[in-house]
Motif scaffolding. Structure first.
Motif, PDB file in Angstrom:
ATOM      1  N   ILE A 656       0.836  -1.205   0.000  1.00  0.00           N
ATOM      2  CA  ILE A 656       0.000   0.000   0.000  1.00  0.00           C
ATOM      3  C   ILE A 656       0.868   1.251   0.000  1.00  0.00           C
ATOM      4  O   ILE A 656       1.806   1.362   0.782  1.00  0.00           O
ATOM      5  CB  ILE A 656      -0.932   0.024   1.226  1.00  0.00           C
ATOM      6  N   CYS A 694      -4.698   3.934  -8.113  1.00  0.00           N
ATOM      7  CA  CYS A 694      -5.750   2.909  -8.110  1.00  0.00           C
ATOM      8  C   CYS A 694      -6.667   2.847  -9.327  1.00  0.00           C
ATOM      9  O   CYS A 694      -7.301   1.830  -9.552  1.00  0.00           O
ATOM     10  CB  CYS A 694      -6.589   3.009  -6.836  1.00  0.00           C
ATOM     11  N   THR A 712     -18.645  -0.100  -8.548  1.00  0.00           N
ATOM     12  CA  THR A 712     -18.219  -1.051  -7.512  1.00  0.00           C
ATOM     13  C   THR A 712     -16.735  -1.373  -7.631  1.00  0.00           C
ATOM     14  O   THR A 712     -16.043  -1.521  -6.636  1.00  0.00           O
ATOM     15  CB  THR A 712     -19.008  -2.373  -7.657  1.00  0.00           C
ATOM     16  N   ASP A 713     -16.274  -1.536  -8.871  1.00  0.00           N
ATOM     17  CA  ASP A 713     -14.889  -1.935  -9.055  1.00  0.00           C
ATOM     18  C   ASP A 713     -14.093  -0.924  -9.868  1.00  0.00           C
ATOM     19  O   ASP A 713     -13.143  -1.268 -10.541  1.00  0.00           O
ATOM     20  CB  ASP A 713     -14.818  -3.322  -9.701  1.00  0.00           C
ATOM     21  N   LYS A 715     -12.482   2.508  -8.759  1.00  0.00           N
ATOM     22  CA  LYS A 715     -12.373   3.360  -7.585  1.00  0.00           C
ATOM     23  C   LYS A 715     -11.549   4.601  -7.846  1.00  0.00           C
ATOM     24  O   LYS A 715     -10.411   4.514  -8.299  1.00  0.00           O
ATOM     25  CB  LYS A 715     -11.736   2.578  -6.431  1.00  0.00           C
ATOM     26  N   ILE A 716     -12.137   5.751  -7.527  1.00  0.00           N
ATOM     27  CA  ILE A 716     -11.371   6.986  -7.498  1.00  0.00           C
ATOM     28  C   ILE A 716     -11.063   7.294  -6.031  1.00  0.00           C
ATOM     29  O   ILE A 716     -11.624   6.672  -5.147  1.00  0.00           O
ATOM     30  CB  ILE A 716     -12.145   8.159  -8.157  1.00  0.00           C
ATOM     31  N   THR A 718     -11.127   8.882  -2.415  1.00  0.00           N
ATOM     32  CA  THR A 718     -12.050   9.595  -1.536  1.00  0.00           C
ATOM     33  C   THR A 718     -11.198  10.387  -0.551  1.00  0.00           C
ATOM     34  O   THR A 718      -9.963  10.297  -0.583  1.00  0.00           O
ATOM     35  CB  THR A 718     -12.934   8.616  -0.739  1.00  0.00           C
ATOM     36  N   GLU A 720     -10.673   9.675   2.324  1.00  0.00           N
ATOM     37  CA  GLU A 720      -9.936   8.692   3.127  1.00  0.00           C
ATOM     38  C   GLU A 720      -8.530   8.442   2.581  1.00  0.00           C
ATOM     39  O   GLU A 720      -7.642   8.042   3.318  1.00  0.00           O
ATOM     40  CB  GLU A 720     -10.685   7.350   3.137  1.00  0.00           C
ATOM     41  N   GLU A 721      -8.359   8.592   1.270  1.00  0.00           N
ATOM     42  CA  GLU A 721      -7.045   8.322   0.672  1.00  0.00           C
ATOM     43  C   GLU A 721      -6.158   9.566   0.647  1.00  0.00           C
ATOM     44  O   GLU A 721      -4.988   9.492   0.308  1.00  0.00           O
ATOM     45  CB  GLU A 721      -7.216   7.801  -0.765  1.00  0.00           C
TER      46      GLU A 721
ATOM     47  N   PHE B 184      -9.060  -4.983   3.792  1.00  0.00           N
ATOM     48  CA  PHE B 184      -8.265  -4.368   2.741  1.00  0.00           C
ATOM     49  C   PHE B 184      -9.060  -4.374   1.448  1.00  0.00           C
ATOM     50  O   PHE B 184      -9.523  -5.414   0.994  1.00  0.00           O
ATOM     51  CB  PHE B 184      -6.949  -5.135   2.563  1.00  0.00           C
ATOM     52  N   LYS B 186      -9.835  -1.867  -2.492  1.00  0.00           N
ATOM     53  CA  LYS B 186      -9.132  -1.051  -3.481  1.00  0.00           C
ATOM     54  C   LYS B 186      -8.889   0.352  -2.967  1.00  0.00           C
ATOM     55  O   LYS B 186      -8.034   1.061  -3.434  1.00  0.00           O
ATOM     56  CB  LYS B 186      -9.928  -0.996  -4.782  1.00  0.00           C
ATOM     57  N   ARG B 187      -9.726   0.790  -2.058  1.00  0.00           N
ATOM     58  CA  ARG B 187      -9.471   2.050  -1.360  1.00  0.00           C
ATOM     59  C   ARG B 187     -10.095   1.919   0.015  1.00  0.00           C
ATOM     60  O   ARG B 187     -10.648   0.880   0.350  1.00  0.00           O
ATOM     61  CB  ARG B 187     -10.015   3.244  -2.155  1.00  0.00           C
ATOM     62  N   ASN B 188     -10.038   2.986   0.823  1.00  0.00           N
ATOM     63  CA  ASN B 188     -10.413   2.842   2.229  1.00  0.00           C
ATOM     64  C   ASN B 188     -11.912   2.912   2.502  1.00  0.00           C
ATOM     65  O   ASN B 188     -12.368   2.439   3.523  1.00  0.00           O
ATOM     66  CB  ASN B 188      -9.689   3.894   3.060  1.00  0.00           C
ATOM     67  N   ALA B 189     -12.656   3.542   1.616  1.00  0.00           N
ATOM     68  CA  ALA B 189     -14.098   3.648   1.848  1.00  0.00           C
ATOM     69  C   ALA B 189     -14.834   3.098   0.646  1.00  0.00           C
ATOM     70  O   ALA B 189     -14.349   3.163  -0.474  1.00  0.00           O
ATOM     71  CB  ALA B 189     -14.490   5.102   2.074  1.00  0.00           C
ATOM     72  N   ILE B 192     -15.252  -3.091  -1.974  1.00  0.00           N
ATOM     73  CA  ILE B 192     -15.452  -4.496  -1.638  1.00  0.00           C
ATOM     74  C   ILE B 192     -14.114  -5.067  -1.169  1.00  0.00           C
ATOM     75  O   ILE B 192     -13.065  -4.750  -1.727  1.00  0.00           O
ATOM     76  CB  ILE B 192     -15.996  -5.259  -2.858  1.00  0.00           C
ATOM     77  N   ILE B 258     -11.040  -9.324 -10.444  1.00  0.00           N
ATOM     78  CA  ILE B 258     -10.732  -7.941 -10.826  1.00  0.00           C
ATOM     79  C   ILE B 258     -10.093  -7.161  -9.685  1.00  0.00           C
ATOM     80  O   ILE B 258      -9.366  -6.216  -9.883  1.00  0.00           O
ATOM     81  CB  ILE B 258     -12.009  -7.249 -11.347  1.00  0.00           C
ATOM     82  N   ARG B 259     -10.344  -7.611  -8.434  1.00  0.00           N
ATOM     83  CA  ARG B 259      -9.834  -6.843  -7.286  1.00  0.00           C
ATOM     84  C   ARG B 259      -8.430  -7.267  -6.875  1.00  0.00           C
ATOM     85  O   ARG B 259      -7.726  -6.520  -6.204  1.00  0.00           O
ATOM     86  CB  ARG B 259     -10.791  -6.977  -6.110  1.00  0.00           C
ATOM     87  N   TYR B 264      -1.476 -12.395  -4.766  1.00  0.00           N
ATOM     88  CA  TYR B 264      -1.463 -11.203  -3.943  1.00  0.00           C
ATOM     89  C   TYR B 264      -2.272 -11.422  -2.672  1.00  0.00           C
ATOM     90  O   TYR B 264      -1.889 -11.013  -1.586  1.00  0.00           O
ATOM     91  CB  TYR B 264      -2.003 -10.009  -4.730  1.00  0.00           C
TER      92      TYR B 264
END
Lengths: 790, 284
Positions: A656, A694, A712-713, A715-716, A718, A720-721, B184, B186-189, B192, B258-259, B264
């Motif tokens: 990360i 990401c 859903t899949d 991601k931009i 937010t 939080e990042e 964990f 793809k991002r924090n908020a 999935i 996809i995730r 990994y």
């Protein structure tokens, strides 16, 4: 030369009262309360709802569409047979002779999954969906072309046989949409004789604009035979011109309304694909029709240009660059929205970054059966910037140069030529805050303490990176170019001394309208609340090309500035009658005590009239309204320089990458809206943080987005990042652009172009691994770390 | 053609009757954060939605003797606002705080999240580590109690029959354990899980008992029973933890999607496990 901060203090050529001061957004209340009306909020009596049938195949001929069942339900259906047989290009920014046309309102052949192939309109959305499901389509499925490298092999399927370039019909071979080559000097020879040669290839992903508002349109056929359109667009006039030419309607009978846009990032420079569909349905139904895209449809409508860039640079021991060879390959998807000017612009971003001396630039745009790519905040600049700014750090690492010294020695700056929008849009740089940015930024981030990756150990490793970039302000140039660029404005003084401004310039959410109001208020010595922007349309405004190329403030604001100057001249003329003074003897200034504009003989404060008094007297005495309309072309394309310093932390166990701190330094000349500029810089940090770490919309082998168009899949970033707000420092350099309105340049695109490059450079500084392909996902970081250990 | 009907029963008995009557077409619906997207995309084409979102038997967070009992229609937001959960089941509270975003948390229910049977279910991981039991009911089978660790069968599949509804979820708060939850994505908020993990350890001189639950790392959310067994009675030593993480990796069976890739996810599991244990040991 005076700078904007001199003007703020009253020591410059001008004393700022409104400009460069923090002011609340004019649309803040409407937006916060949810009262702003966007295209999707427009509702008309008797309106039909439209939905679109989209291709379930990436590549297929449409043999037949049976609409009988849908029509029996009462729906109005639109098939390729119902639309004019006109090939168009949806982007009206380039001159027609340099514009490729390959698109129909509804195609006879679907060239990407999700391409609109038919549409229906009905009394309710529910009925429209039912009718849509009743359409029966016969397809001839063709093999899809998905990989741009394979696309140029002779055995690959062809997306197009022929398209138009200007008025000339041309053959498309091997799916090569267009090519551009630019040569300066002899790069091969210069590189061969350099002390060092550094070569690398960079790859930038396909990402989606993710603007908040999905593309929407409402079209209303009026009783007088005209067509009124409310739509998501960055250019009301270009929508008008395109609708007029596709449907053969005189422009006086096409009226496009200026309404707020819920974000765009370049995805509405072109007339969006749903607008002519909605117009065709309205014309066929003789009823108002509304068409709103879903998020999934929107994600299958546009994306950023995925690019591969190979660089070979020759450098001498004294840090001087000898030459560059660049090869660019852009996967443009199913249509040419603006590939040709893009390739030219990418060349421009390259040549305007550093003094290469010798340049060999070769570029190709390739058709594939994927979502058509278009401009997205930077128009090829973030892609080129990532390659060049990564490469500069690579050169410095290999040759032992200091990255800041190298940039200071070789950058293009004051007195040099800048290419604002490809090879035909060039002007000489007159303001540049880059040197100040590098100096201030390196102090703010503590650059000297960043250390070297070989000395960094432990699970969490921190790194500091830097990248510098720029973007043009407009596509203005001294003479005619391949790109159309002019704007206009009307300014009129009302009978109480308040002022209306009529402009076709769109505000994409960045505060362009506020900037225009502030510029007019400043010139006329008025408090901001006395200046209003009128709700207008294409019938009531003169032409503005488009809010793109970071030109809203510089070119659109420039036109408003000109119109306000003209009005100021007229105010002094009319006032001279009442004040019994020669107009040249009069001045128009802001009077803080009366909080109003006053006209007075120069240096005689007791003999003055407010602008309201002058306007009322002019009405009573029949001298008439004070107003002016101008059409105005900026003759320069000054670059706004932005420099990003970031600190990251890499978790070597999970891969990360966390953004810890950022310093964003902008040279936008006078920041008309300081908070707006700050918002652009921080917003772009988020936008391009996602690009770096990401975001990616990958394709499956079946030619569909792996995320299926869902968020859903995909991601931009937010909040939080993002780094905590107190770890983001924004700084404006002290510059003044002599050709800009009140010293201003653009900022929108400049704000983001170097962010991803800075992040990649910081990751290198943390773990000693150079990522040449974005996004740098945790999985790729971990893979690279393991590869390095092995 | 999509053919979905909606029924609003007045009480639990009527809900169970409807479910029995429509058998395979019946779908209990509460927050609808999964059902509506499934209808929208055509994954679910033919169903009778039975709205159970405000049946009183399925709501409320109560303390019952040694247990905490949650109604299955409790929303994730209600978990976050509950003093009982915050104070006595912090691992569940932590997972709730990382669940999607506030808008989804206002609608999504604990029971729905379990019943949907996603391998990446974010409520299952903390509830598994708490060794929760689900109480289910139907006309046909009456009331059953099922340990959550026997509840999941495969991706999207649970032991529930179509007419069976989750009434409540109960668990002992285990105040003598220390817990850690990590997720964990793809991002924090609003993401999935690529992997999620909860660890609970009861520590005396050695590890007296360990519980490990994992999400998005196998066809179902699961407990790592062999790793737990291995750790029981072992001292806290780096070699022991390394060995435990190896056993843990042999217990999971992640996929590539996809995730994230399988490789990994394996790598990530080791890192998350060690992070969890180290965090627990540093808690005092």
């Amino acid at each position: 030369m005076a700078t904007y901060s001199d003007c703020l203090k009253g020591e410059g050529t001008f004393m700022f009262n409104v400009v460069s001061k923090k002011t609340p957004r004019l649309d803040a209340e409407a937006k916060v309360k949810g009262l702003e009306k966007f295209a999707s909020d427009i509702a008309l009596p008797g309106m039909l709802y439209a939905v679109v049938l989209r291709s379930p195949y990436p590549h297929a001929e449409i043999l037949r569409i049976d609409t009988s069942e849908a029509e029996a339900m009462g729906a109005v259906c639109l098939t390729p047979d119902d639309v004019p047989d006109v090939l168009y290009n949806e982007r009206g920014v380039s001159i027609p002779a340099k514009t490729y046309r390959d698109r129909r309102v509804l195609p006879r052949k679907a060239r990407h999954y999700g391409e609109a192939i038919a549409a229906v309109a009905a009394e309710s959305e529910e009925l429209a969906w039912k009718a849509l499901k009743a359409l029966k389509v016969e397809y001839k499925v063709l093999p899809p072309v998905l990989d741009p490298i394979k696309a140029i092999e002779p055995e690959s399927a062809q997306l197009y046989e022929r398209v138009f370039f200007g008025e000339e019909e041309i053959a498309i071979k091997n799916n090569i949409a267009c090519e551009r080559e630019i040569t300066v000097g002899d790069a091969d020879k210069a590189i061969a004789s350099s002390d060092f040669v550094v070569e690398e290839e960079y790859e930038l992903p396909r990402v989606y604009h993710f603007q908040l508002e999905t593309k929407s349109a409402v079209c209303n056929p009026e009783p007088d035979g005209s067509l009124t359109i409310w739509c998501t667009t960055q250019s009301i006039h270009n929508v008008r011109i395109l609708i007029g030419s596709i449907f053969g309607i005189p422009l006086s009978k096409v009226n496009v309304k200026k309404i707020p846009v819920g974000g765009s990032f370049g995805s509405s420079i072109q007339m969006n694909s749903i607008i002519p569909i909605c117009a065709a349905l309205a014309l066929k139904a003789h009823r108002p029709v509304k068409l709103v895209s879903s998020r999934e449809e929107d994600m299958y409508d546009h994306c950023k240009y995925p690019s591969r860039i190979r660089l070979r640079v020759g450098v001498n021991k004294d840090m001087s660059i000898q030459g560059v060879e660049a090869e660019v390959l852009v996967d443009i998807g199913a249509h040419q929205i603006q590939a040709y000017p893009l390739l030219g612009s990418m060349a421009g971003w390259l040549v305007s970054l550093y003094k290469w001396k010798n340049i060999k630039y070769r570029s190709r745009a390739i058709y594939t059966n994927k979502v058509p790519a278009c401009a997205m905040q930077g128009y090829g600049n973030p892609q080129m910037n990532f390659a060049v700014e990564s490469h500069v750090d690579l050169i410095c690492e290999k040759c032992g140069f200091d990255p800041i010294e190298f940039r200071l020695k070789n950058h293009v700056g004051i007195g040099d030529e800048f290419w604002g929008q490809g090879p035909t849009v060039r002007s000489i740089i007159k303001s540049c805050g880059l040197e100040e940015s590098l100096k201030t930024g390196s102090e703010l981030i503590n650059w000297k303490e960043r250390g070297h990756p070989i000395n960094k150990t432990g699970r969490y490793r921190r790194g500091i990176g830097l990248a510098r970039g720029f973007h043009t302000s407009s596509a203005g140039a001294p003479g005619p170019a391949e790109v159309i660029d002019y704007s206009g404005a009307t300014v009129k003084v009302n009978e109480d001394g308040s002022v209306d401004v009529l402009t076709a310039v769109m505000d994409l959410g960045g505060g362009t309208w506020d900037a225009i109001a502030k510029i007019v208020a400043e010139v006329l010595g008025l408090p901001l609340e006395k200046v209003s922007l009128s709700p207008v349309d294409t019938r009531t405004t003169v032409y503005d090309v488009c809010t793109h190329a970071s030109r809203g403030v510089f070119a659109g604001g420039g036109a408003a500035y000109k119109a306000a100057q003209e009005v100021k001249r007229k105010i002094l003329e009319v006032s001279s009658v009442f004040l019994q003074e020669h107009p040249e003897n009069l001045e128009l200034v802001f009077d803080p005590k009366r909080n109003d504009a006053v006209i007075r003989p120069k240096g005689v404060p007791f003999k003055s009239m407010t602008l309201g008094e002058v306007a009322r007297n002019a009405m009573v005495t029949g001298l008439g309204s004070i107003a002016a309309t101008v059409s105005f072309r900026q003759k320069t394309c000054p670059p706004s320089f932005v420099t990003n310093f970031v600190e990251v932390e890499v978790d070597t166990f999970t891969g990360i990458v966390k953004l810890l701190r950022a310093v964003c330094i902008a040279d936008c000349g006078t920041p008309i809206n300081p908070d707006g500029v700050k918002g652009q810089l921080i917003g772009s940090l988020a936008r391009y943080g996602g690009y770096a770490l990401c975001e990616e919309t990958e394709y499956s082998e079946q030619g569909r987005l792996k995320c299926e168009g869902f968020i859903t899949d995909n991601k931009i970033f937010t909040t939080e990042e993002m780094p905590f707000l107190n770890n983001i420092v924004v700084h404006f350099t002290n510059t003044y652009e002599p050709t800009g309105p009140l010293g201003a340049k653009g900022i929108g695109e400049a704000a983001g172009n170097s962010v991803a490059s800075a992040i990649a450079n910081a990751v290198y500084n943390a773990i000693g691994i150079r990522f040449t392909r974005l996004p740098i996902t945790p999985e790729k970081v971990l893979e690279a770390l393991r590869g390095k250990e092995a | 053609m999509i053919n979905c009907e909606y029924l609003k029963p007045v009480d639990l008995q009527e809900a169970l009757k409807f479910a029995s009557q429509f058998a395979d077409r019946a779908r209990f619906a509460a927050g609808c954060t999964n059902i509506l997207p499934d209808i929208h995309t055509g994954k679910l084409r033919d169903c009778v939605l039975i709205d159970i979102s405000d049946l009183k038997e399925l709501t409320g967070i109560n303390r019952e003797d040694d247990f905490i009992s949650l109604g299955s229609a409790t929303t994730v937001a209600e978990l976050l606002n509950s003093e009982i959960i915050r104070n006595e089941a912090p691992v569940l509270w932590e997972a709730a705080s990382r669940f999607a975003d506030p808008v989804v948390r206002n609608r999504a229910t604990v029971g729905g999240n379990l019943a949907y049977g996603s391998p990446a279910s974010d409520m299952s991981v903390p509830l598994l580590v708490l060794d929760a039991t689900v109480l289910v009911q139907s006309m046909e089978k009456g009331i059953r109690e099922i340990p959550l660790r026997n509840f999941f069968v495969g991706p999207g599949k649970t032991v529930l029959s179509p007419s069976e509804v989750i009434l409540r979820i109960k668990f002992e708060p285990l105040s003598d354990f220390k817990f850690y939850y990590t997720k964990f994505g793809k991002r924090n908020a609003m993401a999935i899980s690529i992997a999620s993990l909860a660890v609970g350890i009861k520590l005396g001189k050695a590890i007296e008992e360990a519980r490990i639950a994992l999400g998005a790392l196998a066809p179902i959310p699961l407990r790592a029973l062999r790793t737990e067994e291995f750790l029981t009675g072992k001292p806290v030593q780096t070699e022991i933890l390394e060995k435990a993480s190896e056993i843990l990796l042999s217990e999971i069976n992640p996929i590539s999607d996809i995730r994230g890739s399988k490789e990994y996810r394996l790598e990530l599991t080791r890192a998350l496990f060690l992070r969890a244990v180290n965090n627990i040991l540093s808690l005092k």
